[in-house]
Design a protein around this motif. Structure first.
Motif, PDB file in Angstrom:
ATOM      1  N   LEU B  32       0.833  -1.206   0.000  1.00 34.48           N
ATOM      2  CA  LEU B  32       0.000   0.000   0.000  1.00 34.48           C
ATOM      3  C   LEU B  32       0.868   1.257   0.000  1.00 34.48           C
ATOM      4  O   LEU B  32       0.586   2.229  -0.695  1.00 34.48           O
ATOM      5  N   ALA B  33       1.965   1.204   0.777  1.00 34.31           N
ATOM      6  CA  ALA B  33       2.836   2.372   0.838  1.00 34.31           C
ATOM      7  C   ALA B  33       3.437   2.683  -0.526  1.00 34.31           C
ATOM      8  O   ALA B  33       3.815   3.810  -0.809  1.00 34.31           O
ATOM      9  N   MET B  34       3.514   1.672  -1.392  1.00 38.19           N
ATOM     10  CA  MET B  34       4.020   1.857  -2.767  1.00 38.19           C
ATOM     11  C   MET B  34       2.861   1.923  -3.763  1.00 38.19           C
ATOM     12  O   MET B  34       2.930   1.367  -4.857  1.00 38.19           O
ATOM     13  N   GLY B  35       1.784   2.557  -3.389  1.00 41.71           N
ATOM     14  CA  GLY B  35       0.650   2.692  -4.317  1.00 41.71           C
ATOM     15  C   GLY B  35      -0.124   1.407  -4.515  1.00 41.71           C
ATOM     16  O   GLY B  35      -0.825   1.249  -5.508  1.00 41.71           O
ATOM     17  N   HIS B  36      -0.008   0.488  -3.541  1.00 35.90           N
ATOM     18  CA  HIS B  36      -0.663  -0.817  -3.608  1.00 35.90           C
ATOM     19  C   HIS B  36      -0.222  -1.599  -4.850  1.00 35.90           C
ATOM     20  O   HIS B  36      -0.990  -2.315  -5.488  1.00 35.90           O
ATOM     21  N   THR B  37       1.070  -1.427  -5.181  1.00 35.51           N
ATOM     22  CA  THR B  37       1.665  -2.269  -6.222  1.00 35.51           C
ATOM     23  C   THR B  37       2.212  -3.524  -5.569  1.00 35.51           C
ATOM     24  O   THR B  37       2.453  -3.547  -4.363  1.00 35.51           O
ATOM     25  N   GLY B  38       2.430  -4.573  -6.336  1.00 32.81           N
ATOM     26  CA  GLY B  38       2.991  -5.770  -5.711  1.00 32.81           C
ATOM     27  C   GLY B  38       2.998  -7.003  -6.588  1.00 32.81           C
ATOM     28  O   GLY B  38       3.515  -8.034  -6.188  1.00 32.81           O
ATOM     29  N   VAL B  39       2.427  -6.882  -7.802  1.00 32.39           N
ATOM     30  CA  VAL B  39       2.320  -8.103  -8.612  1.00 32.39           C
ATOM     31  C   VAL B  39       3.697  -8.591  -9.070  1.00 32.39           C
ATOM     32  O   VAL B  39       3.875  -9.766  -9.370  1.00 32.39           O
ATOM     33  N   ASP B 370       5.712  -2.333   9.809  1.00 30.44           N
ATOM     34  CA  ASP B 370       5.363  -1.669   8.554  1.00 30.44           C
ATOM     35  C   ASP B 370       4.289  -0.630   8.831  1.00 30.44           C
ATOM     36  O   ASP B 370       3.282  -0.928   9.486  1.00 30.44           O
ATOM     37  N   ALA B 371       4.485   0.560   8.320  1.00 34.45           N
ATOM     38  CA  ALA B 371       3.465   1.597   8.464  1.00 34.45           C
ATOM     39  C   ALA B 371       3.146   2.160   7.093  1.00 34.45           C
ATOM     40  O   ALA B 371       4.023   2.230   6.225  1.00 34.45           O
ATOM     41  N   SER B 372       1.900   2.537   6.902  1.00 28.49           N
ATOM     42  CA  SER B 372       1.529   3.117   5.616  1.00 28.49           C
ATOM     43  C   SER B 372       0.472   4.186   5.830  1.00 28.49           C
ATOM     44  O   SER B 372      -0.171   4.264   6.881  1.00 28.49           O
ATOM     45  N   PHE B 373       0.365   5.014   4.804  1.00 32.59           N
ATOM     46  CA  PHE B 373      -0.664   6.027   4.867  1.00 32.59           C
ATOM     47  C   PHE B 373      -1.210   6.258   3.462  1.00 32.59           C
ATOM     48  O   PHE B 373      -0.452   6.339   2.493  1.00 32.59           O
ATOM     49  N   LEU B 374      -2.550   6.319   3.376  1.00 29.67           N
ATOM     50  CA  LEU B 374      -3.196   6.532   2.079  1.00 29.67           C
ATOM     51  C   LEU B 374      -4.136   7.717   2.191  1.00 29.67           C
ATOM     52  O   LEU B 374      -4.896   7.827   3.159  1.00 29.67           O
ATOM     53  N   TYR B 375      -4.064   8.599   1.231  1.00 29.98           N
ATOM     54  CA  TYR B 375      -5.058   9.672   1.119  1.00 29.98           C
ATOM     55  C   TYR B 375      -5.733   9.543  -0.239  1.00 29.98           C
ATOM     56  O   TYR B 375      -5.072   9.558  -1.274  1.00 29.98           O
ATOM     57  N   SER B 376      -7.044   9.373  -0.211  1.00 32.02           N
ATOM     58  CA  SER B 376      -7.813   9.274  -1.459  1.00 32.02           C
ATOM     59  C   SER B 376      -8.528  10.587  -1.698  1.00 32.02           C
ATOM     60  O   SER B 376      -9.290  11.050  -0.851  1.00 32.02           O
ATOM     61  N   PRO B 408      -4.583   5.436   7.609  1.00 29.36           N
ATOM     62  CA  PRO B 408      -3.317   5.040   8.197  1.00 29.36           C
ATOM     63  C   PRO B 408      -3.331   3.532   8.473  1.00 29.36           C
ATOM     64  O   PRO B 408      -4.395   2.970   8.755  1.00 29.36           O
ATOM     65  N   GLY B 409      -2.199   2.918   8.344  1.00 30.04           N
ATOM     66  CA  GLY B 409      -2.157   1.469   8.586  1.00 30.04           C
ATOM     67  C   GLY B 409      -0.875   1.041   9.263  1.00 30.04           C
ATOM     68  O   GLY B 409       0.167   1.690   9.109  1.00 30.04           O
TER      69      GLY B 409
END
Lengths: 510, 416
Positions: B32-39, B370-376, B408-409
Motif C-alpha cells: 500500500l505504501a508503494m501505491g498498492h503495487t505488488g504483482v 510496517d506503516a503506511s498512509f493513504l489519502y484518497s 493510516p495502517g
C-alpha cells in the motif's frame, strides 16, 4: 523507536478525524442563498386552518410540521431566517377537549372495511389536547382553524368562555396572549420582519360545504349578525383585510399575500358524481309512473296559473331512466309550493305537498358534496324499504351545492380577490395566485418529480381525506408557490423543496 | 476449518473498506505504501495476495505478515436546488489481513492468506434526502486463500489456490420517499444476510528476465455471493392491509468481480525499486442490486447498477535508507466503475487520485514494523442516480458529492 511509531500513528488518527470534505460553494454558507430586499429573521404567518397545517379533518403534530409556513421557514433558514415556533397539538390524533369533553373530532385515515373497500374513517382514540391548557407563546404560526377574515380582528376570539356558544375559537384559546387579544394583535406584537397572510377562505367555504345552507350577507356590514355558514359581505372583507395588511406591515415588514381559490373544484365537491343513482328499467318506469301526475298535470297547471314560470316547471320535472340517474333534492331557491298544493284544485295531502314543495332533480350544473356519499341510496326508515335517499326521499339542501349557490360563491370570491390583488400591488407585497394553482390542479394537474399532482380524491396527492384541506404534499406545493413569489418580488434566492418528498394521506386500520 | 472460519468472521466483523465500487485496496502495508503495487515485487508474504508465484522466491523459510488499517472515509452531499445537505457519519473501518508462507522445498512454497478485498460501510443520518436509496450499509467479504507457489526455473514460477469467500451484508433504507406510520415516522426496511459463502480461485505467474527486473501477472476469479435466507425487517409500517410489508426472508446476490493485474518491478541504483501495476476489475458482473422478498405480496426491489469494467494505474517507489529503514511512496489513479446516471449514494465513487507513503523498520533480523498512509482524493462531482422509480415514474436523486478518505495502517512482519 516503538514509541515514536505509536505516537505518530496516534497523531495521524486524531488529525484525520477533522478532515471533512468541503464543497467549493457549500449551501450552508452565508450568502449562498439570499433574501434579497426582504428580511426573513422574524417570520410570522397569519391565517386559518390552511396556515395552521390542518389536514384530513383535524390539526395534529405531524400535519403541523408540514404546514406551509413551517416548510417555508425551514427554507428561509438558508437565507437568514430565524427560529419558527408553532402551537403544536398534544398528539397525532387531532381531536380537541374542553375540560375533558371532546369538542372536535380526530383526523381521518384511509381504512379498509370488512369488504376490502378503502375509505376515510375517523381515527380511533381519546384526544389529549385540552384547550384549557394554554401554551405560552408567542408563536410564529398564527394560523387559526375556522377563522374568517373578520375573526382576526375580533376581541375575545381566544376567550375560552366564548367557545361553547361559538363566539370564540378553541384553537386560538390555546395560544391567545389574553382573553381579549385579537389574532392580529398577537401577530403584530412579535414585530415581524416578514409575514404571510392567507385569510378569507372560510368567508365562503362554510357556505359551500354546508351546500349553501347559510345566507349571502352581501349588503350587511355587521359581521356580528352573521351565521356561521354565511357569505361575508365583500366590503366587510375589504375593510378588515386592509386593516390587517396595514397592521402587519406597519413596522416596515415585507410579506406575501395569497388570494382565495375557486373552491368548487376541491374534491369535497367533485368526488360524488351528479348522476349517482343506478336504476334498472323496471324501477325507472315505476318511479316515472309515480311522478307522472306531478310532471304532466301539476306543473303545467301551476304555469297556467302563473304561480311558476315555464322555465321553473322544466327545472322541476322528475324523470328517471335505465342507467345512472340524478337524485332528487329539495332546493330552497325554488318557489315553495307546499301551501298551494294543499289547496284547490290540487288538494294534495300535507305530506305529499311537503315532498313536492321545493322538489327538483339534481342536474349537471349542481355539485353533490362528499359527505352525501354515505347517505345516498340508504333507507333511513328500516320499516319503509321504499323510502330511499335521493330516489324517493329528496336530498336536503345541505348535500347539494346548486348552480345558483355556486354563483354567489364565485361573485364573493372574485370581490375578495380584487381586494387582495389591489393591496399587494399597492404595497409592493409578494402575491400568490392560489386560485389559478387550484384550477390547474383540477384541470390536468401539476407535474412534479414523481408524477402528477391532481385534485382527485385520495389518489391525486394534493388533497387530504376531508376533501377540503391539502395533504403535506399539497402544502409543500403551496410553500414553493410562496417562495417563487417572494424570490421574484424581493430578488431573493430562497431554495424550494421537492414536493414528492412529502407524504399524502395516511393509511391506518383502527 | 470450521473453527477457523468462525474465528475469521469474528475478527473481520469490524472490517470496513474503501475504493472504486466496493473494492478495497488495503491488502498489505508494504504494498500500500508503494501505491498498492505488488504483482512483480518480491519482499514479503503479502505476495499471497498480490502474486502467489512470488512466494517461492522469498529468502526466508517462514514469513508471516499481519496488519490493520484505520479507514476514515467521508462523504458530503448537497443539492443546490433545495438546500438539502448531508454528511456521512461512517464509523472508522478497520480492515485486517494475515498472510503466511512456508518454504517446503527449494521449489515449493505453501501459504495461506486471509484478507478483505471487498466491502463498504456508509452511514448517513436516518431520513436524509436520499434515505429512500440508503440510510446505512455495512457490506464485507472475507477471502480465505490456501496457496501454493512453484518454481519452474530461476526465471519463472507459478502460483495460486482456491479462495473460500465469506460475506455478510446489512442494509437499511426507507421504503419510499413518503410512507410513514401514524406519527410521521418513515417506513423503512433492514435487509440482513450473514454467513454467505462461496468458492473462487486465484492464479498467477512471475517472470524474472534479469536479476533486477520482474514481470508479474495475477488473475482472481469472480465470486458470486448469493444470500438464500437473509431477513427483511420492516419498521414503522402503517397498520393497513393496503401496505403489504411484513417481515420475511429474502434472496439476494452480489458479485465480487474478477480482477486481473499485470505489472513490473525494477531495482536500480542499488537501493531503489520502482513498481508499476495495472489492475483491470471486471465490474460488468454487477448489473443490479436486487432483493427478492419471499413474501409474494411484497414487490421485489430492483436497483440497476450497470457497472462498467474499470482500471487502476499504480506506481510505487521503494528506497532502502539503511539496514534499519525502508521508505516507500506511491500514487494510483482509480477509475470509477460507476456510469453516468448510476451514481448511488451507498458507493458514491468517481475517479480518485490516491497518494501513499510508508516505511518499514527492522527490529532485529526477524521482526519488521510496517506503516503506511493513504489519502484518497475525489473531485467534487455533480451526479445523479436515475433508476429509482415511483409508480413507474423515474425519480432521479441528484446532487453534488465530495468524498475523501484517509487510511493510516500498521503491520508486522515476522521472518524466520
Amino acid at each position: 523507536m516503538k514509541n515514536i511509531l505509536k505516537y505518530s500513528f496516534a497523531f495521524l488518527v486524531v488529525g484525520l478525524i477533522g478532515c471533512e470534505p468541503e464543497f467549493e460553494n457549500p449551501v450552508t454558507d452565508d450568502g449562498f442563498y439570499n433574501s434579497g430586499t426582504a428580511d426573513l429573521s422574524k417570520f410570522v404567518a397569519v391565517g386559518n386552518s390552511l396556515t395552521a397545517g390542518y389536514s384530513s379533518g383535524a390539526l395534529y403534530i405531524s400535519g403541523q410540521k408540514n404546514s406551509y409556513p413551517n416548510i417555508m421557514a425551514e427554507q428561509f433558514e438558508f437565507a437568514g431566517g430565524g427560529e419558527f415556533t408553532q402551537p403544536l397539538m398534544n398528539d397525532n390524533l387531532g381531536g380537541l377537549l374542553l375540560n375533558g369533553m371532546q369538542i372536535a373530532e380526530n383526523r381521518f385515515v384511509l381504512s379498509v372495511d370488512a369488504n376490502g373497500n378503502p375509505g376515510p374513517v375517523r381515527l380511533e382514540g381519546t384526544p389529549t389536547t385540552d384547550i384549557t391548557n394554554k401554551l405560552s407563546g408567542p408563536f410564529n404560526n398564527m394560523g387559526v382553524p375556522g377563522a374568517k377574515s373578520f375573526h382576526l380582528v375580533a376581541p375575545g376570539y381566544g376567550n375560552v368562555a366564548g367557545v361553547p356558544m361559538g363566539a370564540a375559537n378553541p384553537y386560538f384559546v390555546r395560544f391567545a396572549s389574553s382573553e381579549n387579544a385579537t389574532v392580529i394583535e398577537d401577530a403584530v406584537s412579535q414585530n415581524p420582519t416578514f409575514f404571510s397572510l392567507w385569510i378569507g377562505n372560510n368567508d365562503i367555504l362554510s357556505y359551500a360545504t354546508s351546500g349553501g345552507a347559510g345566507v349571502d350577507q352581501t349588503g350587511n356590514f355587521d359581521p356580528r349578525s352573521y351565521g356561521s355558514n354565511d357569505i361575508t359581505d365583500p366590503n366587510v372583507f375589504a375593510s378588515v383585510y386592509s386593516q390587517q395588511v396595514d397592521a402587519l406591515s406597519a413596522g416596515g415588514a415585507k410579506g406575501v399575500l395569497v388570494n382565495i381559490p375557486e373552491i368548487t373544484s376541491i374534491p369535497y365537491f367533485t368526488t360524488v358524481p351528479t348522476k349517482v343513482i343506478p336504476l334498472d328499467a323496471a324501477t325507472a318506469d315505476q318511479l316515472n309512473a309515480q311522478f307522472a301526475a306531478y310532471n304532466n298535470q301539476i306543473l303545467p297547471g301551476l304555469v297556467g296559473a302563473s304561480v311558476i314560470t315555464a322555465q321553473e316547471a322544466a327545472l322541476r320535472k322528475i324523470v328517471f331512466s335505465a342507467g345512472q340517474n340524478y337524485p332528487i333534492m329539495t332546493d330552497d331557491d325554488l318557489t315553495d309550493l307546499t301551501q298551494i298544493l294543499q289547496g284547490p284544485p290540487f288538494n294534495l295531502p300535507a305530506q305529499t305537498a311537503g315532498l313536492l314543495g321545493q322538489l327538483r332533480q339534481v342536474n349537471a350544473n349542481d355539485l353533490i358534496v362528499l359527505t352525501a356519499s354515505s347517505i345516498i341510496g340508504t333507507t333511513p326508515d328500516p320499516n319503509n324499504p321504499q323510502g330511499i335517499m335521493g330516489v324517493t326521499i329528496p336530498l336536503s339542501d345541505q348535500f347539494v351545492l346548486a348552480a345558483s349557490e355556486q354563483a354567489r360563491i364565485t361573485t364573493a370570491t372574485n370581490a375578495y380577490n380584487t381586494t387582495i390583488k389591489a393591496l399587494a400591488d399597492a404595497k409592493g407585497l409578494a402575491f400568490v395566485d392560489s386560485k389559478m394553482a387550484l384550477s390547474q390542479l383540477a384541470n390536468g394537474g401539476i407535474p412534479y418529480d414523481g408524477g402528477m399532482l391532481t385534485s382527485q380524491f385520495v389518489t391525486g396527492g394534493a388533497f387530504s381525506l376531508d376533501g377540503v384541506h391539502p395533504t403535506a404534499r399539497g402544502y409543500a406545493y403551496i410553500s414553493n408557490l410562496m417562495i417563487h413569489a417572494i424570490n421574484s418580488t424581493y430578488e431573493a434566492t430562497i431554495p424550494t423543496v421537492h414536493i414528492g418528498n412529502y407524504p399524502t394521506i395516511t393509511l391506518w386500520n383502527n | 476449518m470450521k473453527k477457523f472460519t468462525f474465528f475469521a468472521v469474528f475478527v473481520f466483523s469490524m472490517a470496513v473498506t474503501y475504493a472504486g465500487g466496493y473494492r478495497v485496496s488495503l491488502q498489505g502495508q508494504k504494498a500500500l505504501a508503494m501505491g498498492h503495487t505488488g504483482v512483480a515485487v518480491i519482499n514479503s508474504s503479502e505476495s499471497v495476495f498480490f502474486n502467489p508465484a512470488a512466494l517461492v522466491y522469498l529468502e526466508d523459510r517462514l514469513n508471516i505478515s499481519a496488519g490493520v488499517s484505520g479507514v476514515f472515509s467521508n462523504i458530503a452531499y448537497q443539492d443546490t436546488e433545495t438546500g438539502a445537505n448531508a454528511r456521512s457519519d461512517s464509523p472508522m473501518g478497520t480492515p485486517l489481513y494475515l498472510y503466511a508462507s512456508y518454504k517446503a522445498t527449494d521449489w515449493l512454497t505453501v501459504g495461506l492468506g486471509v484478507y478483505t478485498p471487498f466491502g463498504s460501510e456508509v452511514k448517513y443520518e436516518d431520513d436524509w434526502a436520499g434515505s429512500h436509496l440508503v440510510n446505512n450499509i455495512d457490506l464485507m467479504a472475507i477471502y480465505i486463500q490456501p496457496t501454493v507457489s512453484v518454481k519452474l526455473s530461476d526465471m519463472w514460477s507459478i502460483g495460486g489456490g482456491p479462495i473460500y469467500a465469506i460475506g455478510a451484508v446489512k442494509f437499511n433504507r426507507n421504503l419510499n420517499r413518503t410512507l410513514t406510520d401514524l406519527d410521521g415516522n418513515r417506513s423503512n426496511v433492514t435487509v440482513e444476510a450473514t454467513g454467505i459463502s462461496s468458492w473462487g480461485w486465484v492464479a498467477s505467474t512471475l517472470f524474472t528476465p534479469a536479476d533486477n527486473f520482474h514481470i508479474g501477472f495475477t488473475y482472481r476469479s469472480k465470486i458470486e455471493l448469493d444470500a438464500d435466507d437473509g431477513t427483511a425487517t420492516f419498521q414503522n409500517i402503517p397498520n393497513s392491509p393496503l401496505t403489504p410489508f411484513k417481515d420475511t426472508s429474502i434472496k439476494a446476490g452480489l458479485p465480487m468481480p474478477a480482477e486481473m493485474t499485470v505489472g513490473l518491478s525494477y531495482d536500480f541504483l542499488d537501493k531503489w525499486t520502482f513498481a508499476f501495476d495495472f489492475n483491470r476489475s471486471f465490474w460488468d458482473a454487477y448489473k443490479s442490486l436486487d432483493i427478492d422478498f419471499a413474501d409474494p405480496n411484497i414487490p421485489d426491489s430492483e436497483n440497476a447498477r450497470n457497472y462498467k469494467n474499470s482500471s487502476v494505474y499504480r506506481f510505487g517507489l521503494q528506497y532502502d535508507v539503511t539496514q534499519m529503514f525502508t521508505l516507500r511512496a506511491g500514487y494510483y489513479l482509480d477509475e470509477s466503475p460507476v456510469r453516468r446516471g448510476y451514481f448511488a449514494p451507498e458507493t458514491p465513487r468517481n475517479d480518485s487520485n490516491n497518494f501513499t507513503a510508508g516505511l518499514t523498520v527492522n527490529i532485529g533480523s526477524h521482526l519488521q514494523v510496517d506503516a503506511s498512509f493513504l489519502y484518497s482524493h475525489f473531485k467534487e462531482v455533480d451526479a445523479s442516480y436515475d433508476y429509482y422509480f415511483e409508480n413507474d415514474v423515474a425519480v432521479p436523486f441528484k446532487g453534488t458529492y465530495k468524498t475523501n478518505a484517509f487510511v493510516p495502517g500498521l503491520g508486522l512482519t515476522y521472518k524466520l
